[in-house]
Design a protein around this motif. Structure first.
Motif, PDB file in Angstrom:
ATOM      1  N   PRO A  67     -22.155  22.178  40.660  1.00 38.23           N
ATOM      2  CA  PRO A  67     -23.298  23.378  39.999  1.00 38.23           C
ATOM      3  C   PRO A  67     -21.787  24.949  39.234  1.00 38.23           C
ATOM      4  N   ASN A  68     -22.634  24.672  38.192  1.00 39.45           N
ATOM      5  CA  ASN A  68     -22.020  26.111  37.510  1.00 39.45           C
ATOM      6  C   ASN A  68     -20.640  25.446  36.650  1.00 39.45           C
ATOM      7  N   ASN A  69     -20.628  24.445  36.586  1.00 40.83           N
ATOM      8  CA  ASN A  69     -19.422  23.416  35.833  1.00 40.83           C
ATOM      9  C   ASN A  69     -18.362  23.582  37.488  1.00 40.83           C
ATOM     10  N   ARG A  70     -18.240  23.493  38.307  1.00 40.88           N
ATOM     11  CA  ARG A  70     -17.059  23.786  39.372  1.00 40.88           C
ATOM     12  C   ARG A  70     -17.221  22.176  39.873  1.00 40.88           C
ATOM     13  N   SER A  71     -15.900  21.702  39.207  1.00 40.35           N
ATOM     14  CA  SER A  71     -15.738  20.155  40.201  1.00 40.35           C
ATOM     15  C   SER A  71     -14.827  20.631  41.524  1.00 40.35           C
ATOM     16  N   LEU A  72     -14.935  19.489  42.302  1.00 42.26           N
ATOM     17  CA  LEU A  72     -14.955  20.154  43.577  1.00 42.26           C
ATOM     18  C   LEU A  72     -14.778  18.320  44.740  1.00 42.26           C
ATOM     19  N   LEU A  73     -14.228  18.841  45.244  1.00 41.67           N
ATOM     20  CA  LEU A  73     -13.345  16.837  46.703  1.00 41.67           C
ATOM     21  C   LEU A  73     -13.247  17.301  47.851  1.00 41.67           C
ATOM     22  N   PHE A  74     -14.316  16.497  48.160  1.00 40.05           N
ATOM     23  CA  PHE A  74     -14.523  16.448  49.441  1.00 40.05           C
ATOM     24  C   PHE A  74     -13.721  15.566  50.703  1.00 40.05           C
ATOM     25  N   GLY A  75     -12.969  16.368  52.093  1.00 40.62           N
ATOM     26  CA  GLY A  75     -12.412  15.699  52.431  1.00 40.62           C
ATOM     27  C   GLY A  75     -10.967  14.545  52.080  1.00 40.62           C
ATOM     28  N   GLY A  76     -10.146  13.114  52.243  1.00 38.86           N
ATOM     29  CA  GLY A  76      -9.275  13.185  52.458  1.00 38.86           C
ATOM     30  C   GLY A  76      -8.256  13.045  54.109  1.00 38.86           C
ATOM     31  N   VAL A  77      -7.029  12.330  53.645  1.00 41.56           N
ATOM     32  CA  VAL A  77      -6.260  12.180  54.669  1.00 41.56           C
ATOM     33  C   VAL A  77      -4.777  12.517  54.180  1.00 41.56           C
ATOM     34  N   HIS A  78      -3.898  12.674  55.286  1.00 39.61           N
ATOM     35  CA  HIS A  78      -2.972  13.595  55.406  1.00 39.61           C
ATOM     36  C   HIS A  78      -1.925  12.808  56.437  1.00 39.61           C
ATOM     37  N   ASP A  79      -1.782  11.954  55.747  1.00 40.72           N
ATOM     38  CA  ASP A  79      -0.538  10.786  56.712  1.00 40.72           C
ATOM     39  C   ASP A  79       0.957  11.653  57.321  1.00 40.72           C
ATOM     40  N   GLU A  80       1.091  11.827  58.127  1.00 42.43           N
ATOM     41  CA  GLU A  80       2.208  12.143  59.215  1.00 42.43           C
ATOM     42  C   GLU A  80       3.019  11.162  58.994  1.00 42.43           C
ATOM     43  N   GLU A  81       4.866  10.809  58.575  1.00 42.51           N
ATOM     44  CA  GLU A  81       4.963   9.316  58.319  1.00 42.51           C
ATOM     45  C   GLU A  81       6.315   9.375  59.503  1.00 42.51           C
ATOM     46  N   GLU A  82       6.430   9.012  60.479  1.00 47.23           N
ATOM     47  CA  GLU A  82       7.004   9.304  61.312  1.00 47.23           C
ATOM     48  C   GLU A  82       8.029   7.224  61.455  1.00 47.23           C
ATOM     49  N   GLU A  83       9.219   7.560  62.730  1.00 50.22           N
ATOM     50  CA  GLU A  83      10.095   6.772  62.456  1.00 50.22           C
ATOM     51  C   GLU A  83       9.219   5.018  62.215  1.00 50.22           C
ATOM     52  N   GLU A  84       7.999   4.896  63.025  1.00 48.57           N
ATOM     53  CA  GLU A  84       7.909   3.494  63.393  1.00 48.57           C
ATOM     54  C   GLU A  84       6.742   3.588  63.931  1.00 48.57           C
ATOM     55  N   SER A  85       5.402   5.221  63.055  1.00 49.99           N
ATOM     56  CA  SER A  85       4.533   5.011  62.907  1.00 49.99           C
ATOM     57  C   SER A  85       3.307   5.551  62.197  1.00 49.99           C
ATOM     58  N   ILE A  86       2.203   6.075  61.415  1.00 50.40           N
ATOM     59  CA  ILE A  86       1.604   6.542  60.311  1.00 50.40           C
ATOM     60  C   ILE A  86       0.564   7.546  61.243  1.00 50.40           C
ATOM     61  N   GLU A  87       0.362   8.845  61.391  1.00 51.15           N
ATOM     62  CA  GLU A  87      -0.787   9.112  61.750  1.00 51.15           C
ATOM     63  C   GLU A  87      -1.524   9.837  60.738  1.00 51.15           C
ATOM     64  N   GLY A  88      -3.306   9.845  60.897  1.00 48.23           N
ATOM     65  CA  GLY A  88      -3.563  10.587  59.808  1.00 48.23           C
ATOM     66  C   GLY A  88      -3.797  11.660  60.349  1.00 48.23           C
ATOM     67  N   ASP A  89      -4.096  13.228  59.754  1.00 47.55           N
ATOM     68  CA  ASP A  89      -5.156  13.621  60.156  1.00 47.55           C
ATOM     69  C   ASP A  89      -6.166  13.849  58.800  1.00 47.55           C
ATOM     70  N   PHE A  90      -6.815  13.502  59.043  1.00 47.84           N
ATOM     71  CA  PHE A  90      -8.740  13.479  58.415  1.00 47.84           C
ATOM     72  C   PHE A  90      -9.083  14.516  58.489  1.00 47.84           C
ATOM     73  N   PHE A  91     -10.292  14.756  56.908  1.00 49.88           N
ATOM     74  CA  PHE A  91     -10.498  16.051  56.633  1.00 49.88           C
ATOM     75  C   PHE A  91     -11.972  15.831  56.150  1.00 49.88           C
ATOM     76  N   ASN A  92     -12.953  17.407  56.378  1.00 48.81           N
ATOM     77  CA  ASN A  92     -14.114  16.607  55.879  1.00 48.81           C
ATOM     78  C   ASN A  92     -14.881  17.982  55.050  1.00 48.81           C
ATOM     79  N   ASP A  93     -13.173  19.171  54.960  1.00 48.13           N
ATOM     80  CA  ASP A  93     -13.877  19.899  54.170  1.00 48.13           C
ATOM     81  C   ASP A  93     -13.993  19.712  52.868  1.00 48.13           C
ATOM     82  N   ILE A  94     -14.810  20.906  51.816  1.00 44.40           N
ATOM     83  CA  ILE A  94     -14.967  21.048  50.810  1.00 44.40           C
ATOM     84  C   ILE A  94     -14.355  22.083  49.833  1.00 44.40           C
TER      85      ILE A  94
END
Length: 579
Positions: A307-334
């Motif tokens: 509403p009110n011409n406000r764009s929004l984004l939801f969720g997503g993931v921030h991958d933390e890359e390590e030497e042999e693996s990738i661990e992701g922090d997942f989100f559920n915020d707006i």
């Protein structure tokens, strides 16, 4: 003059390098695409057998991500198209069409002759023309093994009034791609960015195309100014004035042989016309520096217009890359972006009015000497509800939902104004996820599906949540997670899994047969496991990850000691089930 000449030369050199890379990717991808074209043609032959529209009431769609969810412009309906699903061994692509009736909270599967081929990571946009049209461009098709990709460059329109699909063939459009973004803006479809990937190479785009909805013609825009770097998965939104906002996104580049470096973009740009918004007007890029609280860096977030011409984004993931693996922090915020004020702000849940009145009455009872009775009636803090979802293969997925209770004594002494505008701790809400599908209708946000990862396992979701963006008081659960859909098959070295092309179609028979073979061989996979020793080793390697998962489910106000305890329990449960 010398410096300017060097800059111009450098710019031209970069353009030549990009063009060279695109030709290289195109050559290497040609053979792969030819192989997949045969498979796509086979599926289209099956689709061509449909001769009439069939509408069937059905349960919620199967789990998926990277599909499109769109609000019908005239009816209280949401339209779900396409998407993908991965069960650990095979990739399934969809081109089915589902309609969700908002008032009845019911699903209908609509089979329409000659639909677009199966795809995911496409883009869809709705316009109100002739009873409503759903436009679909691009996306990708993956082989069942997930090692080959075909990127579409086709344009389709679904006429909602007549329930007919039509492919629009017009020259001069974007090259094949997925992960791009598309919006409807003043009788045009504007497409930006995306990527093309083959088994060996990839390229990211930052080009801009416009499709005229009146003349049915493509044009490539050449905006002046400095625009965004190449990227996919960004936020793209229109303003009331007809300008376009770009935020974030993801790209990667090869730093050396077989080593890629990913980049999470957090910059923001405005694309606007210098004229009155006509097709022949000149477009200009400019950099935006918004105020407020920007989203934390992430990829895989989903976008919509509120509403009110406000764009929004939801969720997503921030991958933390390590030497042999990738661990992701997942989100559920707006997060909301106010186009008029050029400002970001987080979408926090507010105290419902009824709850505010109860709190006021509670404070008044305390001053009247009713402290003991109040303490007996109300718990002194959040109430945790723990749900254990058991998949058919025995894996336990623990989801913690926290329902806020009355505030403690310090919070009760805060000012009335802070309480009116303040946010609650986590309530019942969607679990953190990426690549979910969003739609907004009548100011209500709907979130469907998506995925998150636990260790090496991927959970693909089929739940549906809604929240009133005007009130921001509570999430409503419209469709819960179905445990029977949480299938995961470990990777197998057998040759049988590669000879079944039906894997890209998503048939139930193949899934059940693979699941049976997995069960039969499950006892022989770990004959010498010593649970206590192995679990201790497993926990020491993954402890920080499970603490992140536990904290995400329990909320920021949970005590650290309790978070660690829950993290240990979750890790142990997952480890024991996995063996």
């Amino acid at each position: 003059m010398g410096k300017k000449g060097k800059r111009e030369k450098k710019g031209k050199g970069a353009e030549k390098t990009a063009a060279k890379m695109e030709r290289k990717v195109s050559r290497r991808a040609k053979k792969e695409e030819e192989d997949l074209e045969a498979l796509i043609a086979e599926f289209q032959t099956l689709d061509a057998k449909k001769t009439q529209v069939i509408e069937t009431s059905c349960p919620p769609p199967s789990p998926r991500l990277n599909g499109s969810l769109s609000a019908h412009p005239e009816k209280d309906e949401l339209i779900l198209f396409g998407g993908e699903y991965f069960n650990g061994q095979k990739t399934y692509l969809y081109n089915d069409l589902y309609v969700y009736n908002i008032r009845k909270n019911s699903w209908t599967k609509v089979e329409i002759p000659n639909p677009p081929p199966r795809r995911c990571a496409h883009q869809a946009a709705v316009v109100p023309t002739a009873g409503g049209q759903l436009w679909v461009f691009g996306g990708e098709f993956a082989s069942p093994s997930g090692e080959q990709f075909y990127h579409y460059k086709d344009l389709w329109v679904l006429h909602l009034a007549t329930k007919t699909w039509e492919q629009i063939k017009a020259s001069g459009g974007p090259s094949g791609r997925s992960g791009h973004r598309m919006v409807a803006c003043k009788r045009q479809l504007i497409i930006f960015g995306g990527f093309h990937e083959s088994a060996r190479d990839y390229i990211y785009y930052n080009d801009v195309y416009a499709f005229n909805l009146d003349s049915f013609t493509w044009s490539k825009l050449a905006p002046s100014g400095i625009g965004p770097a190449p990227r996919s998965g960004c936020q793209m939104a229109t303003t009331p004035e007809g300008s376009i906002v770009i935020y974030g996104g993801y790209s990667k580049q090869r730093v050396k042989k077989d080593v890629d470096k990913g980049t999470l973009h957090t910059d923001m740009f405005l694309l606007k016309t210098e004229g009155s918004g006509k097709e022949e007007d000149k477009w200009v890029w400019s950099r935006l520096n918004p105020s407020g609280v920007k989203p934390t860096p992430r990829s895989g977030f989903s976008v919509a217009i509120g509403p009110n011409n406000r764009s929004l984004l939801f969720g997503g993931v921030h991958d933390e890359e390590e030497e042999e693996s990738i661990e992701g922090d997942f989100f559920n915020d707006i997060y909301f972006y106010d186009t008029g004020k050029n400002r970001w702000f987080p979408g926090q849940l507010k105290v419902p009015k009824s709850e505010k009145r109860k709190r006021r009455r509670g404070r008044q009872a305390e001053t009247d000497g009713g402290d003991d009775e109040v303490e007996k009636q109300a718990p002194q803090g959040p109430v945790e509800i723990v749900k254990e979802v058991v998949a058919e293969d025995g894996t336990v997925m623990t989801i913690k939902q926290v329902i806020s209770g009355p505030a403690d004594e310090k919070e009760r002494s805060e000012s009335e104004e802070e309480e009116e505008d303040g946010a609650l701790g986590p309530q019942v809400e969607p679990c953190p996820r990426s690549n979910a599908m969003l739609a907004v209708k009548h100011g209500v946000l709907y979130v469907y599906g998506g995925m998150f990862e636990v260790g090496d396992r991927q959970f693909t979701l089929s739940d549906l949540y809604s929240i009133d963006l005007h009130k921001m008081e509570e999430w409503k659960v419209l469709v819960e997670i179905d445990p029977k859909t949480q299938e995961w098959l470990e990777e197998s070295e057998s040759e049988e899994e590669e000879d079944d092309v039906e894997g890209a179609e998503g048939g139930e028979e193949e899934e059940s047969s693979e699941e049976d073979s997995e069960d039969e061989g499950g006892e022989e996979q770990h004959p010498s496991v010593q649970p206590d020793e192995k679990h201790a080793d497993y926990l020491s390697r993954t402890e920080q990850y499970w603490i992140k998962v536990a904290r995400s489910n329990m909320g920021p106000d949970a005590k650290e000691k309790k978070v660690v305890k829950v993290a240990h329990a979750m890790a142990k449960t997952f480890y024991e089930d996995s063996i």
